[in-house]
Design an enzyme around this catalytic site. Structure first.
Site, PDB file in Angstrom:
ATOM      1  N   SER A 196       0.841  -1.197   0.000  1.00  0.00           N
ATOM      2  CA  SER A 196       0.000   0.000   0.000  1.00  0.00           C
ATOM      3  C   SER A 196       0.880   1.251   0.000  1.00  0.00           C
ATOM      4  O   SER A 196       1.691   1.412  -0.901  1.00  0.00           O
ATOM      5  CB  SER A 196      -0.978  -0.046   1.184  1.00  0.00           C
ATOM      6  OG  SER A 196      -2.017   0.887   1.023  1.00  0.00           O
ATOM      7  N   GLU A 306      -9.491  -5.732  -3.651  1.00  0.00           N
ATOM      8  CA  GLU A 306      -9.051  -4.628  -2.790  1.00  0.00           C
ATOM      9  C   GLU A 306      -9.585  -3.265  -3.230  1.00  0.00           C
ATOM     10  O   GLU A 306      -9.019  -2.227  -2.902  1.00  0.00           O
ATOM     11  CB  GLU A 306      -7.529  -4.605  -2.660  1.00  0.00           C
ATOM     12  CG  GLU A 306      -6.749  -4.412  -3.938  1.00  0.00           C
ATOM     13  CD  GLU A 306      -5.239  -4.517  -3.686  1.00  0.00           C
ATOM     14  OE1 GLU A 306      -4.831  -4.583  -2.513  1.00  0.00           O
ATOM     15  OE2 GLU A 306      -4.489  -4.521  -4.671  1.00  0.00           O
ATOM     16  N   HIS A 400      -7.482  -5.839   0.637  1.00  0.00           N
ATOM     17  CA  HIS A 400      -6.275  -5.018   0.716  1.00  0.00           C
ATOM     18  C   HIS A 400      -5.516  -5.341   2.010  1.00  0.00           C
ATOM     19  O   HIS A 400      -6.086  -5.259   3.094  1.00  0.00           O
ATOM     20  CB  HIS A 400      -6.678  -3.541   0.675  1.00  0.00           C
ATOM     21  CG  HIS A 400      -5.542  -2.584   0.552  1.00  0.00           C
ATOM     22  ND1 HIS A 400      -4.659  -2.618  -0.504  1.00  0.00           N
ATOM     23  CD2 HIS A 400      -5.136  -1.551   1.336  1.00  0.00           C
ATOM     24  CE1 HIS A 400      -3.774  -1.644  -0.367  1.00  0.00           C
ATOM     25  NE2 HIS A 400      -4.031  -0.990   0.756  1.00  0.00           N
TER      26      HIS A 400
END
Length: 489
Positions: A196, A306, A400
């Site tokens: 991320s 995600e 995610h």
């Protein structure tokens, strides 16, 4: 005990005596007082042996609380949280500095506004047992890590401000280069990895000239910066002035006098990395287009489920209207790949489009541009395993961050109803990741063959209930969206 540049450190050894961890090693001076919003400064050396057996404070942020699909295991500890946060952690199985084991440096996510290295799923022991020196680092987040301001730019010898969190990462990587040999690590065989915002950080480290020579491989999970949505310095400075006004400060001196809690009353305009002319001399897409990035072998990918929606799900009619407003004459093409024949299909399309816009397209763009350069090897994955869950967590799929505990052999830290297939996937993924850290190639005897990524063939590794290489199923959608967005830039 290990001697590093700033002094001696001791750690804690596992019951079986095979792994020693050193937690809370300072790699820069505390960024407080007059050092708030400055390039990280050297650590003050110490006498005697510093006991490093507990994580240092997480960077300044709000109190962690589970939300959406992220249970406690995905979050920082409740305490300590402090501006004094520039610490890192090392796990090693080496018995002497002569072993020269490969090194993995982990950079956490959290949207550049939260996160820390003390998160349970970031534990480094399991990877250390695979023959890797595992390092996790902290960096400043939110207003402490990314405030730009005209007065900060003026006082800087680099005529830049705003990327303090990235400068922390460079400082930590420099520390690794200078000190990791003492822990049995090889400073010439370093992989940086993140997920991320951590993956976006990895992308920034590969792009910045300041990190040249500090690593040779990169793992980037769900995040990169090819969308040209970073602010330029002038824009970020304007946001910094608005922020100062919002917290009642008339200038930099006032801002430095405010308590961390007062500064956290608003995050107005603070968005993460900026194109500051120093850390990032130009847009990352342009740095890569010109082949000026730091050369790395790359392992990258993203997750099947995600997509993140930042508002209520639209019905089919409203979604179609939105696509027409956003994409005009290209709306028909977009709706071909993200259809909306009814509300249920439109809801799924919104999630898929969100996934691709925020994550998929970014890592896809990185894989393609680097593969076309042909200078290094690229490996691409798609994580497809629906992470098991009960209650509220049962509705999420391959969400995610869901891949992280699999990749780093840390399912034991997550309270979910794991099945045999999850344990198998954990063993396979963590072995791929470890192989890549060691050699730049995830493959080894006994594992499904992971082909080098080629833009024409689009072969990626599907990581799910079955592990197999296949052409990416939505390659046409990604290519179409890339072309549309490129025409609009």
């Amino acid at each position: 005990m290990v001697q590093i540049k700033s002094g001696k450190v001791s750690g804690a050894t596992t019951v079986d005596g095979k792994i020693t961890s050193f937690k809370g090693i300072p790699f820069a001076a505390p960024p407080v007082g007059e050092l708030r919003w400055k390039v990280p400064q050297p650590v003050q050396p110490w006498q005697g042996i510093k006991e490093c057996t507990a994580f240092g404070p997480s960077p300044m942020q709000g109190k962690p609380a589970p939300f959406s699909m992220w249970s406690q295991e995905f979050l920082i500890p409740e305490e300590p949280i402090s501006e004094d946060c520039l610490y890192l952690n090392v796990w090693t199985g080496a018995k002497s500095p002569k072993e020269k084991l490969p090194v993995l440096v982990w950079i956490y996510g959290g949207g550049f506004s939260s996160g820390g290295s003390g998160v349970p799923i970031y534990d480094g022991e399991a990877m250390a047992r695979k023959g890797i020196v595992f390092v996790s680092i902290n960096y400043r987040v939110g207003v402490f890590g990314f405030l730009a301001h005209p007065e900060l730019t003026k006082e800087s010898p680099n005529n830049a401000s705003g990327n303090y969190g990235l400068l922390d990462q460079v400082a930590a990587l420099t520390w690794v280069k200078e000190n990791i040999a003492g822990f049995g690590g090889d400073p010439s065989n370093v992989t940086i990895a993140g997920q991320s915002a951590g993956s976006m950080s990895v992308n920034c480290m590969v792009a910045t000239p300041l990190a040249k020579g500090l690593f040779n491989k990169a793992i980037a999970e769900s995040g990169a910066n090819f969308g040209r949505n970073q602010q330029a310095l002038a824009q970020a400075e304007e946001a910094g002035l608005a922020f100062a006004k919002a917290v009642g400060a008339t200038g930099l001196a006032d801002l430095r006098k405010l308590s961390p809690q007062e500064l956290m009353k608003t995050q107005l305009g603070i968005r993460g990395p900026i194109i500051d002319g120093f850390v990032l001399p130009q847009h990352i897409a342009d740095i890569f287009a010109e082949g000026r990035e730091n050369p790395v072998d790359l392992l990258t990918g993203w997750n099947q489920d995600e997509g993140l929606l930042f508002g209520p799900v639209k019905n089919a009619a409203d979604f179609e209207t939105q696509i027409k407003q956003q994409h005009g004459s290209n709306a028909g093409k977009v709706l071909t790949y993200y259809p909306a024949s009814d509300d249920a299909e439109a809801a799924q399309s919104q999630l898929d489009l969100s996934r691709d816009m925020i994550f998929g397209l970014q890592n896809y763009a990185w894989a393609n541009v680097q593969a076309k350069q042909g200078k290094t090897n690229v490996y691409v994955y798609r994580f497809t395993r629906k992470v098991p869950g009960t209650g509220e967590y049962a509705k999420y799929g391959a969400f995610h961050t869901g891949e992280v505990p699999y990749a780093y052999d840390n399912l034991e830290f997550v309270d979910r109803p794991w099945e045999a297939v999850d344990r198998e996937l954990e063993a396979t993924m963590s072995t791929y990741w470890a192989n890549f850290v060691k050699t730049g190639n995830p493959n080894a005897k006994g594992l499904p063959k992971w082909p080098i990524y080629k833009p024409d063939a689009k072969q990626v590794m599907l990581l799910g209930t079955k592990v197999e290489a296949k052409p990416i199923a939505d390659g046409e959608a990604l290519d179409t969206m890339t072309a549309i967005l490129s025409a609009n830039k």
